[in-house]
Design a protein around this motif. Structure first.
Motif, mmCIF file in Angstrom:
data_model
loop_
_atom_site.group_PDB
_atom_site.id
_atom_site.type_symbol
_atom_site.label_atom_id
_atom_site.label_comp_id
_atom_site.label_asym_id
_atom_site.label_seq_id
_atom_site.Cartn_x
_atom_site.Cartn_y
_atom_site.Cartn_z
ATOM 1 N N TRP A 142 0.922 -1.305 -0.045
ATOM 2 C CA TRP A 142 0.039 0.091 -0.191
ATOM 3 C C TRP A 142 0.895 1.106 -0.039
ATOM 4 C CZ3 TRP A 142 -4.508 -0.330 3.837
ATOM 5 C CH2 TRP A 142 -5.370 -1.607 3.595
ATOM 6 N N ARG A 143 1.760 1.139 0.854
ATOM 7 C CA ARG A 143 2.632 2.609 0.973
ATOM 8 C C ARG A 143 3.606 2.547 -0.236
ATOM 9 N NH1 ARG A 143 6.127 1.098 6.105
ATOM 10 N NH2 ARG A 143 5.132 -0.968 5.871
ATOM 11 N N TYR A 144 3.936 1.606 -0.750
ATOM 12 C CA TYR A 144 4.880 1.948 -2.039
ATOM 13 C C TYR A 144 4.084 2.487 -3.280
ATOM 14 C CZ TYR A 144 7.704 1.054 -5.977
ATOM 15 O OH TYR A 144 8.570 0.986 -7.364
ATOM 16 N N CYS A 145 2.745 1.658 -3.306
ATOM 17 C CA CYS A 145 1.961 2.199 -4.559
ATOM 18 C C CYS A 145 1.631 3.472 -4.240
ATOM 19 C CB CYS A 145 0.899 1.212 -4.581
ATOM 20 S SG CYS A 145 -0.212 1.315 -5.917
ATOM 21 N N GLY A 146 1.181 3.713 -3.109
ATOM 22 C CA GLY A 146 0.540 5.161 -2.609
ATOM 23 C C GLY A 146 1.786 6.357 -3.064
ATOM 24 N N ASP A 147 3.023 6.073 -2.836
ATOM 25 C CA ASP A 147 3.902 6.921 -2.966
ATOM 26 C C ASP A 147 4.295 7.049 -4.416
ATOM 27 O OD1 ASP A 147 6.637 8.271 -2.191
ATOM 28 O OD2 ASP A 147 7.478 6.914 -3.534
ATOM 29 N N GLN A 148 4.116 5.978 -5.167
ATOM 30 C CA GLN A 148 4.279 5.835 -6.815
ATOM 31 C C GLN A 148 3.109 6.767 -7.166
ATOM 32 O OE1 GLN A 148 6.956 4.789 -8.717
ATOM 33 N NE2 GLN A 148 7.622 4.865 -6.706
ATOM 34 N N LEU A 149 1.865 6.572 -6.769
ATOM 35 C CA LEU A 149 0.655 7.592 -7.139
ATOM 36 C C LEU A 149 0.916 8.836 -7.016
ATOM 37 C CD1 LEU A 149 -2.289 7.605 -7.989
ATOM 38 C CD2 LEU A 149 -3.046 7.070 -5.581
ATOM 39 N N LYS A 150 1.388 9.404 -5.706
ATOM 40 C CA LYS A 150 1.645 10.638 -5.442
ATOM 41 C C LYS A 150 2.825 10.963 -6.496
ATOM 42 C CE LYS A 150 3.333 13.886 -2.085
ATOM 43 N NZ LYS A 150 3.865 13.901 -0.442
ATOM 44 N N ARG A 151 3.844 10.535 -6.796
ATOM 45 C CA ARG A 151 5.068 10.981 -7.571
ATOM 46 C C ARG A 151 4.598 11.189 -9.103
ATOM 47 N NH1 ARG A 151 10.416 10.089 -5.539
ATOM 48 N NH2 ARG A 151 10.147 9.258 -3.449
ATOM 49 N N TRP A 152 3.763 10.030 -9.680
ATOM 50 C CA TRP A 152 3.106 10.403 -11.034
ATOM 51 C C TRP A 152 2.225 11.475 -11.070
ATOM 52 C CZ3 TRP A 152 4.816 8.534 -15.333
ATOM 53 C CH2 TRP A 152 5.389 7.255 -15.387
ATOM 54 N N ARG A 153 1.348 11.645 -9.841
ATOM 55 C CA ARG A 153 0.415 12.809 -10.136
ATOM 56 C C ARG A 153 0.952 13.886 -10.107
ATOM 57 N NH1 ARG A 153 -1.140 15.997 -6.301
ATOM 58 N NH2 ARG A 153 -0.329 14.763 -4.379
ATOM 59 N N GLU A 154 2.190 14.260 -9.174
ATOM 60 C CA GLU A 154 3.063 15.570 -9.127
ATOM 61 C C GLU A 154 3.679 15.615 -10.326
ATOM 62 O OE1 GLU A 154 5.246 15.010 -5.600
ATOM 63 O OE2 GLU A 154 3.664 15.901 -4.294
ATOM 64 N N MET B 297 -4.718 7.217 0.435
ATOM 65 C CA MET B 297 -4.098 6.289 -0.389
ATOM 66 C C MET B 297 -2.767 6.658 -0.711
ATOM 67 S SD MET B 297 -7.037 5.460 -3.215
ATOM 68 C CE MET B 297 -8.680 5.294 -2.747
ATOM 69 N N GLU B 298 -2.344 7.819 -0.968
ATOM 70 C CA GLU B 298 -0.943 8.231 -1.170
ATOM 71 C C GLU B 298 -0.141 8.090 -0.259
ATOM 72 O OE1 GLU B 298 -1.614 11.552 -4.684
ATOM 73 O OE2 GLU B 298 -1.089 12.147 -2.815
ATOM 74 N N GLN B 299 -0.607 8.292 1.133
ATOM 75 C CA GLN B 299 0.226 8.212 2.458
ATOM 76 C C GLN B 299 0.269 6.672 2.787
ATOM 77 O OE1 GLN B 299 -1.636 10.914 5.003
ATOM 78 N NE2 GLN B 299 -0.489 12.588 4.146
ATOM 79 N N GLY B 300 -0.351 5.742 2.108
ATOM 80 C CA GLY B 300 -0.175 4.359 2.256
ATOM 81 C C GLY B 300 -1.242 3.938 3.433
ATOM 82 N N ARG B 301 -2.302 4.617 3.949
ATOM 83 C CA ARG B 301 -2.928 4.244 5.128
ATOM 84 C C ARG B 301 -4.135 3.638 4.425
ATOM 85 N NH1 ARG B 301 -5.422 8.121 6.844
ATOM 86 N NH2 ARG B 301 -4.667 9.942 5.809
ATOM 87 N N ARG B 302 -4.372 3.611 3.017
ATOM 88 C CA ARG B 302 -5.560 3.006 2.744
ATOM 89 C C ARG B 302 -5.096 2.287 1.344
ATOM 90 N NH1 ARG B 302 -11.327 5.557 0.752
ATOM 91 N NH2 ARG B 302 -12.068 3.761 -0.480
ATOM 92 N N ARG B 303 -5.550 1.215 0.905
ATOM 93 C CA ARG B 303 -5.367 0.483 -0.164
ATOM 94 C C ARG B 303 -5.761 1.196 -1.571
ATOM 95 N NH1 ARG B 303 -7.887 -3.282 -3.737
ATOM 96 N NH2 ARG B 303 -9.582 -3.374 -2.193
#
Length: 269
Positions: A12-24, A47-53
């Motif tokens: 969750w945390r890794y995917c959320g981080d990638q989601l944030k990076r791509w969004r920015e 989701m971006e912070q990895g607290r939710r899938r």
């Protein structure tokens, strides 16, 4: 259901981080992504912070808006629960995010409705036995979960079997306190408590089950057996569980009749 504090799954945390990076990288704001995907701002933040899938819908929309070329959507299959322990940990994350929660519990008072005395009596009966420190920690975690009931915009529906209402788990005073607590919580506008009379058929559901409705029209079920809990995400199975739950709510006593039933039990103690 174990209740030790834990970090959200690393996936969750890794995917959320990638989601944030791509969004920015794509110059897309959280508000824009949330609106396009049909989620709230806080859900995307979680989701971006990895607290939710991260949901499949959000990953698909982010792929298109941010030009990720399918890389974000490709991560979704790897975010599934990995086993019973992970399922329990994931369940608590979803519970905190749910817009509506419905459950059927034939043999125990649901965790969200347990008093401290009931939770302590339940954990005290675990085998192998738990040490006092662990019991204190688990009770504290369970009581913190009760904060979810304070969200008046979230609807909670519980069906409780007659057995845990009629048979004290701890001493009589603890049980009286539990029944009073059910009457108090059941009076809230966002909480519905119904009693399933003894002998009533569970209509295809064995053991306890919880159905959670999440932002983005996503539904997830959690079934708990004798030794482990399992998160159910497959749409057909979730639909079957939802149908069985709706039938159970029709068979159970109405909320008003259930309150009178619990009050009568309390008078007889």
């Amino acid at each position: 259901m174990g209740e030790a504090d834990s970090q959200p799954p690393i996936g969750w945390r890794y995917c959320g981080d990638q989601l944030k990076r791509w969004r920015e990288r794509g110059g897309v704001s959280r508000e824009e992504l949330a609106k396009e995907a049909g989620y709230g701002y806080e859900a995307i933040k979680s989701m971006e912070q990895g607290r939710r899938r991260p949901s499949l819908r959000v990953l698909q929309v982010a792929d298109q808006m941010c030009g990720a070329g399918g890389l974000l959507e490709a991560a979704h299959p790897f975010l599934k629960p990995e086993g019973p322990r992970s399922a329990a940990q994931d369940y608590f994350q979803y519970e905190a995010e749910a817009l509506a929660l419905s459950s059927s519990e034939p043999m125990l008072i649901p965790g969200l409705l347990q008093t401290e005395g009931t939770a302590r009596a339940l954990f005290g009966k675990r085998w192998p036995p738990l040490d006092d420190t662990t019991i204190d920690e688990w009770v504290a975690v369970r009581l913190r979960r009760h904060q979810a009931l304070d969200k008046q915009s979230t609807a909670f529906s519980f069906v409780i079997g007659e057995t845990p209402l009629s048979v004290p788990l701890g001493d009589i005073e603890t049980h009286k306190g539990q029944l009073r607590h059910l009457l108090h919580v059941g009076a809230r506008r966002n909480v519905k408590i119904q009693v399933m009379p003894s002998g009533a058929h569970q209509l295809g559901l064995n053991g306890s089950v919880v159905m959670m409705e999440l932002p983005g029209n996503e539904r997830i079920a959690y079934q708990e057996g004798s030794f482990a809990g399992v998160l159910v995400t497959e749409s057909e199975r979730v639909s079957d569980i939802g149908h069985a739950l709706s039938l159970i709510y029709q068979v159970a006593l109405s909320p008003d009749d259930s309150a009178r039933f619990i009050a009568k039990l309390l008078e007889e103690l």
